[in-house]
Design an enzyme around this catalytic site. Structure first.
Site, PDB file in Angstrom:
ATOM      1  N   LYS A 187      -0.537  -0.347  -4.200  1.00 22.30           N
ATOM      2  CA  LYS A 187      -1.977  -0.470  -4.211  1.00 22.30           C
ATOM      3  C   LYS A 187      -2.367   1.062  -3.656  1.00 22.30           C
ATOM      4  O   LYS A 187      -1.394   1.388  -2.807  1.00 22.30           O
ATOM      5  CB  LYS A 187      -2.778  -1.431  -3.529  1.00 22.30           C
ATOM      6  CG  LYS A 187      -4.207  -1.131  -3.301  1.00 22.30           C
ATOM      7  CD  LYS A 187      -4.954  -2.499  -2.598  1.00 22.30           C
ATOM      8  CE  LYS A 187      -5.022  -2.146  -1.177  1.00 22.30           C
ATOM      9  NZ  LYS A 187      -5.447  -1.092  -0.433  1.00 22.30           N
TER      10      LYS A 187
ATOM     11  N   ASP B  38       0.769  -1.317   0.135  1.00 22.08           N
ATOM     12  CA  ASP B  38      -0.140   0.032   0.096  1.00 22.08           C
ATOM     13  C   ASP B  38       0.830   1.220  -0.115  1.00 22.08           C
ATOM     14  O   ASP B  38       1.778   1.278   0.771  1.00 22.08           O
ATOM     15  CB  ASP B  38      -0.802   0.120   1.400  1.00 22.08           C
ATOM     16  CG  ASP B  38      -2.185  -0.623   1.033  1.00 22.08           C
ATOM     17  OD1 ASP B  38      -2.788  -0.685  -0.118  1.00 22.08           O
ATOM     18  OD2 ASP B  38      -2.893  -1.140   2.020  1.00 22.08           O
TER      19      ASP B  38
ATOM     20  N   GLU C 193     -14.229  -2.479  -1.275  1.00 23.74           N
ATOM     21  CA  GLU C 193     -14.235  -2.729   0.282  1.00 23.74           C
ATOM     22  C   GLU C 193     -15.663  -2.184   0.715  1.00 23.74           C
ATOM     23  O   GLU C 193     -15.984  -1.134   0.520  1.00 23.74           O
ATOM     24  CB  GLU C 193     -13.406  -2.163   1.095  1.00 23.74           C
ATOM     25  CG  GLU C 193     -13.235  -2.310   2.249  1.00 23.74           C
ATOM     26  CD  GLU C 193     -12.270  -1.717   3.107  1.00 23.74           C
ATOM     27  OE1 GLU C 193     -12.074  -1.662   4.448  1.00 23.74           O
ATOM     28  OE2 GLU C 193     -11.137  -1.220   2.627  1.00 23.74           O
TER      29      GLU C 193
END
Length: 273
Positions: free
Chosen positions: A122, A92, A191
């Site tokens: 990401k 991330d 998500e």
């Protein structure tokens, strides 16, 4: 519970994830932040290991993902990469390292790739971070997108509730998903959005869509390791399935050790030189 057998020990790549989607094979993804756990997860046959900014919560004890720094993410990424042979490793980009401008975003992504040797990065967001994504992609760095509940925007949302229930937000999410595929992201995390919406996005995109709290109609699933192993005992959202209760096991083991030390049962004669 049966244990999945890993028949293919070839390194998982971004292209291979797309092939998995094409043949209908679900993608498994789990977080890891250190060498020891990453080694176990990789040996178990995990397809993708995410070095998530959730380390801010489960490793550092912060309430949100916002405080974790790029240096800290690189530290965790380097630790994980030393352990992994098979899984695709995604790191991330933390809050504040790509939202400001595309030049800063590229510099952050390059640092992650050079210093961790990860496979890809990401980041969260859609059209609002398009310029940053395009600049990173132009440098040859693969990107996994992230839409829906984006924890780095918690102060904007105000809550970790399900996103995109309303028509306008759902419409924007669909548009952003298509945009991320169009500009070159190789995969997408969704998500905490309605299962029907997530399934629609997965069916419309050619890139893999991996869900967390997004139902079973997507191309794969991701969970936080500490949550699914029962280490983080205070977290129990509807989407979470616990596969162990290591928190309880660890507590019992530590208490047994304390008792053995206090009673002088440890070490015994066989445990001494």
């Amino acid at each position: 519970m049966s244990v999945a057998k890993v028949d293919d020990n070839r390194k998982v790549t971004t292209h291979r994830l797309i092939e998995m989607k094409q043949r209908g094979e679900k993608i498994s993804m789990l977080t890891a932040y250190d060498y020891s756990m990453a080694k176990l997860i990789d040996q178990a046959g995990m397809d993708v290991i995410l070095v998530g900014d959730s380390a801010s919560n489960v490793m550092a004890g912060n309430v949100t993902t916002l405080p974790i720094t790029l240096d800290q993410m690189i530290y965790h990424g380097k630790s994980v990469m030393k352990a992994v042979n098979r899984a695709l490793v995604v790191v991330d980009l933390p809050f504040g390292t790509y939202q400001g401008n595309s030049k800063e975003a590229l510099a952050s992504a390059i640092r992650v790739m050079k210093e961790t040797h990860a496979d890809c990065i990401k980041l969260e967001g859609g059209a609002e971070v398009r310029e940053s994504i395009e600049r990173i992609l132009c440098a040859g760095i693969p990107i996994m997108g992230h839409l829906g509940l984006t924890p780095q925007s918690i102060n904007k949302f105000g809550t970790y509730t399900v996103r995109a229930r309303e028509e306008a937000e759902a419409k924007k999410l669909i548009e952003d998903a298509h945009l991320l595929e169009e500009i070159g992201c190789f995969a997408l995390v969704l998500e905490k959005i309605p299962a029907e919406l997530a399934a629609r996005v997965a069916s419309e995109l050619t890139i893999p869509v991996i869900g967390i709290g997004a139902g079973g109609g997507v191309d794969g699933q991701v969970l936080v390791m500490h949550d699914m192993l029962g280490i983080n005992q205070g977290f129990s959202p509807r989407f979470l399935r616990r596969y162990a209760n290591l928190g309880e096991e660890i507590t019992r083991a530590v208490q047994a050790y304390i008792e053995d030390v206090k009673s002088q049962d440890f070490p015994n004669e066989k445990e001494q030189y």
